[in-house]
Write a protein that holds these residues in place. Structure first.
Motif: not given
Length: 482
Positions: A234-256
């Motif tokens: 469950v931990g790996l699943l949650l990190v994968t699912v919710f970590g993507q938004g953090f990586f894209n939006n917070v770390l990379l500031h990717a434009r939606k």
């Protein structure tokens, strides 16, 4: 050449850590329920297989150099150069490519990484059988299989996602067939990173993620309590699912800049063409470039681009946030109000996707570099010509039919009854379920072209599942005959 040698040395070091080369081995169990090691494995055996895989990597690299690139590839390369990202294509792939670009400009670094996933996987699968003949046959299969090489050199998210997951599965396969039937912390960490990375490359990959998380937890935490394994999965699943938004939006500031509006627009157009019912939102239908007559004359069940761009090459809808929201609401209203027509439309599209309805030619391989401003081009060579010849005019081959792989994937599940070892039964089910779940969303999503790359991972999932079956059945039967 020195770059390739350096990569090869690094891969061998990592492979040695994962494979635990010094340990004794031999997938020759004493009984149907035991996978204990009984034969010593020589270092020579591993070195020979590694040399074969490294040589195959080098030939593959030279044949595809500097990497096959479509318009999608070039768009991502533009993000690599600028270090500015959008969510139209996976930001994580462009970010990884950017890190490679800093030391090795051009597409060839990403090609080397992608092919290292392929041949690193082949090496791990080969040494897992601990039998020289089986190892040679496996390397030969990976070198021959057209349905592996049709996209292996294409620098696009679908290829890299499938090959990243392939390497993760090879690591777990190696662990499942080892003496202790688990993966160490180094292998577990690498496998987890590959699972996360691959999932972030394809939006529908998340549907197929749970089986991989379960298998990873079973092998990484073998011997621990069930609660620990569940928590890890469950931990790996949650990190994968919710970590993507953090990586894209917070770390990379990717434009939606999402592509979901294409699905909504295509379904609305399809229902309109089939039934005459107009569910298009006023925000779209009032656009001067929007023309229902054009949609009727150009609609294709499997190619949304024909109705999204008019004869002047202009997009008929402006995919801003307001328009996307209006299309989504109209699509939901159509699905709720007229589910029968919607499902009939999706079934027709899905039959086109499977190749069971006549339509546009299937894009079953990609071996080009489209025109670009970067100066990237393929140089004609003996290896490139041979590479292309193996794929050319094979559209009707059964192994390039989408329906074949989806049917094969479904037929795998009853074969679990043939597997005697309990752990290998779970491994088999996880791989088969992963491939099946990956293609399942296409019933709802297929709308662009009849493109084999959308089931590329399912091909690998079927292959790995069959390798598990062979490891459990054929090799054990051979041991009994010895």
């Amino acid at each position: 050449m020195s770059d390739v040698v350096g990569i090869g040395s690094l891969l061998y070091f990592c492979g040695a850590k994962i494979a635990k080369i010094p340990e004794p081995c031999g997938l020759w169990p004493h009984s149907a329920n035991s996978f204990s090691m009984t034969q010593p494995r020589s270092v020579i055996y591993n070195v020979v297989l590694f040399v074969l895989c490294a040589a195959s990597f080098y030939v593959n690299y030279k044949a595809c150099y500097p990497g096959f690139m479509s318009y999608d590839s070039l768009i991502q390369y533009g993000e690599v150069v600028s270090n500015e990202y959008t969510t139209w294509h996976p930001p994580v792939m462009a970010w990884v490519w950017h890190q490679l670009y800093r030391f090795w400009p051009g597409p060839q670094a990403m090609l080397a990484l992608q092919l290292s996933f392929l041949w690193g996987s082949c090496y791990l699968f080969a040494i897992s059988f601990r039998n020289f003949l089986w190892g040679i046959l496996l390397v030969a299969f990976f070198a021959w299989a057209p349905f592996i090489h049709n996209f292996a050199g294409w620098l696009v998210k679908d290829s890299q996602m499938a090959l990243a997951w392939l390497l993760a599965c090879a690591i777990m396969f190696k662990g499942a067939t080892s003496s202790d039937r688990k993966i160490g912390w180094v292998a577990a960490t690498i496998a987890a990173l590959l699972i996360v990375y691959g999932t972030w490359l394809r939006y529908n990959a998340v549907v197929a993620l749970p089986p991989l998380c379960i298998l990873w937890a079973l092998l990484a935490f073998r011997g621990r309590t069930r609660g620990v394994k569940i928590a890890a999965a469950v931990g790996l699943l949650l990190v994968t699912v919710f970590g993507q938004g953090f990586f894209n939006n917070v770390l990379l500031h990717a434009r939606k800049d999402n592509t979901d509006f294409q699905i909504y627009f295509h379904d609305l157009a399809g229902v309109y063409v089939r039934t005459g019912k107009d569910f298009f939102p006023p925000l779209v239908s009032k656009n001067p470039k929007f023309d229902t007559a054009f949609i009727k004359s150009h609609y294709s069940a499997i190619n949304v681009t024909k109705v999204l761009w008019n004869d002047e090459g202009k997009v008929v809808v402006d995919p801003n946030a307001e328009v996307r929201d209006a299309l989504r609401k109209s699509w939901l209203r159509m699905v709720v109000k007229d589910p029968v027509d919607y499902l009939a439309l999706r079934w027709d599209i899905y039959l086109h996707f499977l190749g069971l309805r006549k339509g546009e030619p299937s894009q079953y391989f990609f071996v080009w570099i489209v025109n670009n401003d970067y100066g990237f081009a393929l140089k004609e060579s003996f290896l490139l010509n041979k590479y292309v010849d193996r794929l050319w005019n094979k559209e009707n081959a059964i192994y390039f039919q989408v329906w074949f792989w989806i049917l094969l994937n479904a037929l795998l599940f009853p074969l679990v009854l043939l597997i005697r070892n309990r752990l290998m039964r779970l491994v088999f089910l996880c791989f088969a379920a992963c491939g099946f779940l990956y293609t399942a969303p296409q019933f709802m999503l297929a709308n662009t072209v009849r493109d084999f790359r959308y089931i590329y991972w399912a091909c690998f999932a079927c292959i790995i599942s069959l390798l598990v079956l062979i490891a459990d059945r054929w090799l054990m039967r051979s041991q009994k005959l010895r």
